[in-house]
Design an enzyme around this catalytic site. Structure first.
Site, PDB file in Angstrom:
ATOM      1  N   ARG A   4      35.755  36.714  42.437  1.00 61.82           N
ATOM      2  CA  ARG A   4      35.703  35.491  41.740  1.00 61.82           C
ATOM      3  C   ARG A   4      35.750  35.960  40.133  1.00 61.82           C
ATOM      4  NH1 ARG A   4      29.704  33.054  42.969  1.00 61.82           N
ATOM      5  NH2 ARG A   4      28.888  34.976  43.373  1.00 61.82           N
ATOM      6  N   ARG A  27      32.156  31.081  45.542  1.00 59.11           N
ATOM      7  CA  ARG A  27      32.884  32.298  46.750  1.00 59.11           C
ATOM      8  C   ARG A  27      33.781  31.266  47.288  1.00 59.11           C
ATOM      9  NH1 ARG A  27      27.413  34.076  46.730  1.00 59.11           N
ATOM     10  NH2 ARG A  27      27.121  36.101  46.194  1.00 59.11           N
ATOM     11  N   ASN A  58      35.235  37.812  50.424  1.00 57.82           N
ATOM     12  CA  ASN A  58      34.538  36.353  50.304  1.00 57.82           C
ATOM     13  C   ASN A  58      35.404  35.173  50.520  1.00 57.82           C
ATOM     14  OD1 ASN A  58      31.702  36.655  49.979  1.00 57.82           O
ATOM     15  ND2 ASN A  58      31.883  37.804  48.101  1.00 57.82           N
ATOM     16  N   HIS A  82      26.444  33.682  53.037  1.00 57.84           N
ATOM     17  CA  HIS A  82      26.395  34.324  51.853  1.00 57.84           C
ATOM     18  C   HIS A  82      26.964  33.449  50.674  1.00 57.84           C
ATOM     19  CE1 HIS A  82      26.453  37.682  49.244  1.00 57.84           C
ATOM     20  NE2 HIS A  82      27.723  37.963  49.013  1.00 57.84           N
TER      21      HIS A  82
HETATM   22  N1  APR Z   1      46.417  44.355  51.650  1.00 61.35           N
HETATM   23  C1  APR Z   1      45.819  45.496  51.000  1.00 61.35           C
HETATM   24  N2  APR Z   1      45.158  45.265  50.060  1.00 61.35           N
HETATM   25  C2  APR Z   1      45.187  43.990  49.204  1.00 61.35           C
HETATM   26  C3  APR Z   1      45.683  43.047  49.700  1.00 61.35           C
HETATM   27  C4  APR Z   1      46.570  43.080  51.087  1.00 61.35           C
HETATM   28  N3  APR Z   1      47.108  42.286  51.664  1.00 61.35           N
HETATM   29  N4  APR Z   1      45.605  41.857  48.934  1.00 61.35           N
HETATM   30  C5  APR Z   1      44.865  42.362  47.853  1.00 61.35           C
HETATM   31  N5  APR Z   1      44.463  43.755  47.987  1.00 61.35           N
HETATM   32  C6  APR Z   1      43.818  44.401  47.159  1.00 61.35           C
HETATM   33  C7  APR Z   1      44.115  44.287  45.641  1.00 61.35           C
HETATM   34  O1  APR Z   1      45.369  44.987  45.338  1.00 61.35           O
HETATM   35  C8  APR Z   1      42.765  44.838  45.201  1.00 61.35           C
HETATM   36  O2  APR Z   1      43.079  46.157  44.739  1.00 61.35           O
HETATM   37  O3  APR Z   1      42.470  44.167  47.293  1.00 61.35           O
HETATM   38  C9  APR Z   1      41.803  44.950  45.921  1.00 61.35           C
HETATM   39  C10 APR Z   1      40.543  43.821  45.690  1.00 61.35           C
HETATM   40  O4  APR Z   1      39.963  44.725  44.786  1.00 61.35           O
HETATM   41  P1  APR Z   1      39.323  44.078  43.468  1.00 61.35           P
HETATM   42  O5  APR Z   1      40.425  42.792  42.637  1.00 61.35           O
HETATM   43  O6  APR Z   1      38.872  44.935  42.490  1.00 61.35           O
HETATM   44  O7  APR Z   1      38.039  42.930  44.025  1.00 61.35           O
HETATM   45  P2  APR Z   1      36.630  43.632  44.664  1.00 61.35           P
HETATM   46  O8  APR Z   1      35.851  43.280  43.460  1.00 61.35           O
HETATM   47  O9  APR Z   1      36.870  44.891  45.130  1.00 61.35           O
HETATM   48  O10 APR Z   1      36.175  42.290  45.585  1.00 61.35           O
HETATM   49  C11 APR Z   1      36.824  42.474  46.731  1.00 61.35           C
HETATM   50  O11 APR Z   1      35.212  41.892  47.996  1.00 61.35           O
HETATM   51  O12 APR Z   1      33.009  41.335  47.135  1.00 61.35           O
HETATM   52  C12 APR Z   1      34.133  40.770  47.735  1.00 61.35           C
HETATM   53  O13 APR Z   1      34.512  38.617  46.605  1.00 61.35           O
HETATM   54  C13 APR Z   1      34.969  39.920  46.515  1.00 61.35           C
HETATM   55  O14 APR Z   1      36.823  38.941  48.008  1.00 61.35           O
HETATM   56  C14 APR Z   1      36.347  39.789  46.926  1.00 61.35           C
HETATM   57  C15 APR Z   1      36.391  41.411  47.613  1.00 61.35           C
END
Ligand code: APR
Length: 310
Positions: free
Chosen positions: A82, A88, A120, A175
């Site tokens: 987010r 969330r 989330n 959460h």
């Molecule tokens: N398949 C694989 N990876 C994916 C896909 C997919 N279909 N879609 C998105 N991703 C990857 C993105 O490319 C990115 O590298 O998921 C990763 C998410 O990483 P961030 O954007 O850095 O987010 P992050 O802070 O890691 O949070 C991820 O966890 O805590 C929760 O709310 C948060 O939902 C979020 C998740």
């Protein structure tokens, strides 16, 4: 290493979880992401750090699922985080599609794995993963309570100027804004914080815990917390990989426990080699129980919303 953990999503949470898993020498790690080069690059970087960090965990990265077969655990962090002003719950439609797809990919290749959901809105994403994999309920677990409790512990330690190692805390429920920190079961060296702090200070710490994620989103501006979420997911993975049977607050599928039916929500869970081996039912006061039921109603609303998203 004889254990293998796949981490889906090589972003902030996923890459940090991979680092912690490797540095604790818990397992080999496979990082998967859709962005070309990112999981491979981060895996290579972590591999090069191993010489200095002194571990032999193998870390590999890929844009496909071929290397994930027979994983012991799959940690799902794929999705969008987010931004300031978002709850969330605002992530639900985007992340439901992503979590559903990635779960199918991993479940077909690792049918015996235990899935730890991190994406989330957490409790709703547990339902998506549970439906997509068809695994028994013991093998789909959500990471939320360990993080929320760690936040509560940090604030308790800061308030009382004591070692955080002396603290213990329990946060139940979904959460989100309705989470239920339990001061009566939160202790410093075994002493309930209700004996150590005035009610108004406890209320302030509870409030800060509830908003712990939003406080960090507000500071970072471009994403959400990741160090503590990764630590929390890895603590759960460690308890499973080593069959430690730690009792940790996790989102588990309830079928009548706490009077809640067919819903993922945070409760104390014994985590061992079989996954969520036991749900511990603790006695709640009327007020605590009401707060938990209110939180369950909020999760139920999101579960119902998922149906309308198809
Ligand atoms: N398949 C694989 N990876 C994916 C896909 C997919 N279909 N879609 C998105 N991703 C990857 C993105 O490319 C990115 O590298 O998921 C990763 C998410 O990483 P961030 O954007 O850095 O987010 P992050 O802070 O890691 O949070 C991820 O966890 O805590 C929760 O709310 C948060 O939902 C979020 C998740």
């Amino acid at each position: 290493m004889d254990k293998k953990v796949t981490v889906i999503g090589a972003g902030n949470v996923g890459a940090t979880a991979a680092q912690r898993l490797a540095e604790k020498q818990l397992c080999d790690v496979v990082l998967v992401d859709i962005v070309e080069g990112v999981p491979q690059g981060k895996a290579l970087d972590l591999t090069q750090a191993a010489a200095i960090e002194k571990h032999d965990s193998r870390v590999t990265g890929a844009n496909t699922y071929d290397g994930t077969t027979q994983s012991d655990i799959v940690i799902i962090t794929a999705g969008i985080p987010r931004k300031p002003g978002m709850s969330r719950d605002d992530l639900i439609s985007t992340n439901a599609g992503i979590v559903g797809n990635v779960t199918k990919e991993v479940a077909s290749r690792s049918p015996e794995a235990i899935i730890i959901v991190v994406s989330n809105p957490l409790d709703a994403m547990c339902h998506v993963a549970f439906d997509a994999c068809g695994f028994p309920k013991e093998r789909v677990i959500g990471m939320a309570g360990v993080l929320d409790s760690a936040r509560f512990r940090a604030f308790i330690a800061m308030e009382l100027n004591v070692s955080v190692e002396n603290t213990h805390a329990f946060v139940l429920g979904g959460h989100g804004d309705t989470m239920v920190p339990l001061p009566r079961y939160s202790t410093v060296a075994g002493i309930p914080i209700t004996e150590l702090l005035a009610q108004e200070r406890i209320d302030a710490l509870v409030d800060r815990t509830r908003n712990g994620g939003a406080e960090i989103v507000g500071l970072l501006k471009t994403g959400s917390a990741f160090y503590a979420p990764a630590s929390a997911a890895v603590e759960m993975a460690e308890s499973i990989l080593k069959d430690k049977k730690k009792i940790l607050p996790c989102a588990a599928y309830l079928q009548g426990e706490y009077g809640i039916q067919d819903l993922f929500i945070g409760v104390p869970v014994k985590l061992g080699a079989k996954g969520a081996e036991e749900i511990i039912e603790i006695t709640l006061t009327d007020a605590e129980n009401q707060a938990l039921q209110k939180s369950a109603a909020a999760v139920q609303e999101l579960k119902d919303l998922l149906k309308t998203l198809g």
